[in-house]
Design an enzyme around this catalytic site. Structure first.
Site, short mmCIF file in Angstrom:
data_model
loop_
_atom_site.label_atom_id
_atom_site.label_comp_id
_atom_site.label_asym_id
_atom_site.label_seq_id
_atom_site.Cartn_x
_atom_site.Cartn_y
_atom_site.Cartn_z
N SER A 128 6.98 -9.84 34.73
CA SER A 128 6.41 -11.07 34.17
C SER A 128 6.08 -12.16 35.17
O SER A 128 5.48 -13.16 34.80
CB SER A 128 7.36 -11.66 33.15
OG SER A 128 7.18 -11.00 31.95
N SER A 156 4.77 -12.07 31.17
CA SER A 156 4.96 -13.08 30.13
C SER A 156 4.92 -14.51 30.66
O SER A 156 4.78 -15.44 29.88
CB SER A 156 6.30 -12.84 29.43
OG SER A 156 7.38 -13.06 30.31
N LYS A 201 9.19 -22.40 33.41
CA LYS A 201 8.91 -21.52 32.27
C LYS A 201 9.83 -21.90 31.11
O LYS A 201 10.99 -22.24 31.34
CB LYS A 201 9.14 -20.06 32.69
CG LYS A 201 8.74 -19.03 31.65
CD LYS A 201 8.91 -17.61 32.18
CE LYS A 201 8.56 -16.57 31.12
NZ LYS A 201 8.73 -15.18 31.59
N1 GLN Z 1 5.60 -6.69 29.97
C1 GLN Z 1 7.00 -6.42 30.08
C2 GLN Z 1 7.64 -6.46 28.73
O1 GLN Z 1 7.01 -6.82 27.81
C3 GLN Z 1 7.66 -7.36 31.03
C4 GLN Z 1 7.95 -8.70 30.47
C5 GLN Z 1 8.86 -9.53 31.32
O2 GLN Z 1 9.04 -9.27 32.52
N2 GLN Z 1 9.48 -10.55 30.71
O3 GLN Z 1 8.78 -6.16 28.59
#
Ligand code: GLN
Length: 466
Positions: A162, A136, A61
């Site tokens: 995410s 994400s 990532k």
């Molecule tokens: N959807 C969640 C957020 O926007 C989790 C994102 C993540 O785990 N990086 O914070």
């Protein structure tokens, strides 16, 4: 292809190199339609024959630093950032003979649930290009599904879901480990007390295999633990089916898509038929956990982002004749996306003098209570099972109509376990459509290997795997 099959092959250095180049070519072709990769590694593969991983292809990532390879965290402000060092996880993989294929697409700084906040090309779902990849870590989910016939694993990261979300949306296995199992050194922070590196793969076995290589204490990250866990040993010896299991009533009530309810019921019925004892529990703090997460996560994010001011990392501008306020604002307005700005405003607000007690401090108290609520149940049960996401992967059109708070609300099943730092594994399930659903296997802190073992048991015995 499973990692094990790859490692069992007797291959020459040339054959390994050829195979890596074949995977890269295939990935580059697929990337034209699916946009899962922001940057490909253009360095040629080395001699890997004598190494432990024998040139296993790993995608990372784009929030982990990679030496001499561009690292953007999905943001324009880091568009030209080329780190001078490897994140600990990347280093451990490289030292064991992995080939880093490239950097996968993500929501800018991890802010989002569909990867539609990526400042570069937006990744598309591996099973339907009209649908979102999840987020994400969207790129990681897509590439893991598309390269399932190849020896490949993906390194991803979760702050509030995410890893599980894109794993469920694309139909692959994933683990988000106990906070501190994997080093955050070299991870571009979203929210330090929540960020957890993790893994996606096309088999639970592969999760176990890679965790054994990358886990454990890192002097450069004081929050890491030394685990005596052997993941591979546990997944083959742990009696998953005779353990105590609970399903979470409050989570089932929040499922929006009937297909997910059906898939979940089927797998639970199967486990009962195989002799598992399953009871139902309630997690009353579910909604409070969601609210508390968005306060803590944005509070931490807003301070973490202060360093992107056009002077130390990434984009610069013309400072001449400008007051520093004016210069910083100019750079940040230009290169941060809309969601990043929303989070900075929200996060700065909740920790402002005058509001801090009402929001930030209260959220921390809720977090302690959420941990307590989970821990009480995990004294009685080895696993909590629940659907991973309340919806199937939506189309880009559907997502375009959602308001920010409606998007946040869809994290209701993935956020609480992240807030509590508990390990959780996604198992991909079939639905009656061509899209996957996800099953979450949650276990207690430091029982990561048991959660992977349960996933592996289901993978081996259940016919309804996606
Ligand atoms: N959807 C969640 C957020 O926007 C989790 C994102 C993540 O785990 N990086 O914070």
């Amino acid at each position: 292809m499973k990692v094990k099959e790859w490692l069992n092959k007797e291959l020459s250095n040339n054959e390994i190199k050829e195979h890596i180049l074949h995977i890269k070519e295939k990935a580059k072709k697929l990337n034209k339609d699916y946009n899962f990769m922001i940057t490909f590694n253009e360095e040629d593969p080395k001699d890997f024959q004598e190494t432990k991983l024998k040139g296993l292809v790993v995608s990372v990532k784009d929030c982990f630093t990679t030496k001499n390879m561009r690292t953007t965290a999905g943001s324009k402000i880091l568009e030209d950032y080329v780190p001078t060092f490897d994140a600990t996880i990347v280093k451990r993989l490289k030292d064991s003979g992995a080939y880093i294929l490239g950097k996968t697409a993500m929501d800018e700084f991890g802010f989002g649930s569909f990867s539609t906040n990526c400042a570069f090309k937006v990744p598309k779902n591996a099973n339907d290009v009209n649908r979102v990849a999840g987020g994400s870590s969207g790129g990681a989910g897509v590439i893991t599904q598309l390269l399932r016939e190849e020896p490949h694993i993906a390194i991803a990261e979760s702050t509030g879901g995410s890893i599980s979300n894109p794993a469920a949306f694309n139909g692959v296995y994933s683990i988000t480990p106990t906070y501190g199992l994997l080093s955050r050194y070299g991870l571009i922070d979203y929210a330090n007390t929540l960020d957890k590196p993790g893994v996606m793969a096309s088999s639970a076995y592969d999760l176990a295999f890679i965790l054994n290589i990358i886990k454990g204490r890192d002097e450069r990250d004081p929050t890491t633990h030394e685990y005596s866990l052997d993941f591979l040993k546990t997944i083959t010896s742990f009696d998953a089916i005779n353990s105590k299991i609970a399903i979470i009533k409050d989570y089932e009530e929040r499922i929006i898509d009937e297909e997910i309810k059906k898939s979940f019921k089927k797998v639970i019925d199967f486990l009962i038929k195989e002799g598992a004892e399953i009871e139902e529990i309630s997690l009353r703090l579910t909604d409070a956990a969601l609210a508390s997460y968005y306060i803590i996560a944005t509070a931490e994010a807003s301070t973490n982002l202060a360093k992107y001011c056009g002077m130390r990392y990434g984009k610069e501008g013309n400072v001449k004749g400008k007051h520093f306020d004016e210069y910083f604002s100019e750079i940040r307005s230009k290169y941060f996306g809309e969601e990043v700005k929303r989070r900075i405003i929200l996060g700065s607000f909740v920790r402002m003098a005058g509001y801090r007690d009402a929001y930030y401090i209260k959220a921390l108290k809720v977090r302690s209570k959420v941990i307590k609520e989970f821990k009480q149940h995990l004294q009685n049960y080895d696993f909590l099972l629940a659907p991973t996401m309340p919806i199937l992967p939506p189309t880009f059109d559907e997502v375009g109509k959602l308001r920010p708070h409606e998007i946040y609300a869809l994290d209701v099943l993935t956020v609480p376990v992240n807030l509590a730092g508990l390990p959780h594994v996604n198992v991909p399930l079939k639905t009656t459509l061509s899209l996957p659903a996800g099953l979450h296997v949650i276990s207690d802190h430091f029982k990561d290997a048991n959660a992977v073992a349960m996933a592996y048991w289901i993978e081996k015995h259940y016919k309804g795997i996606f």
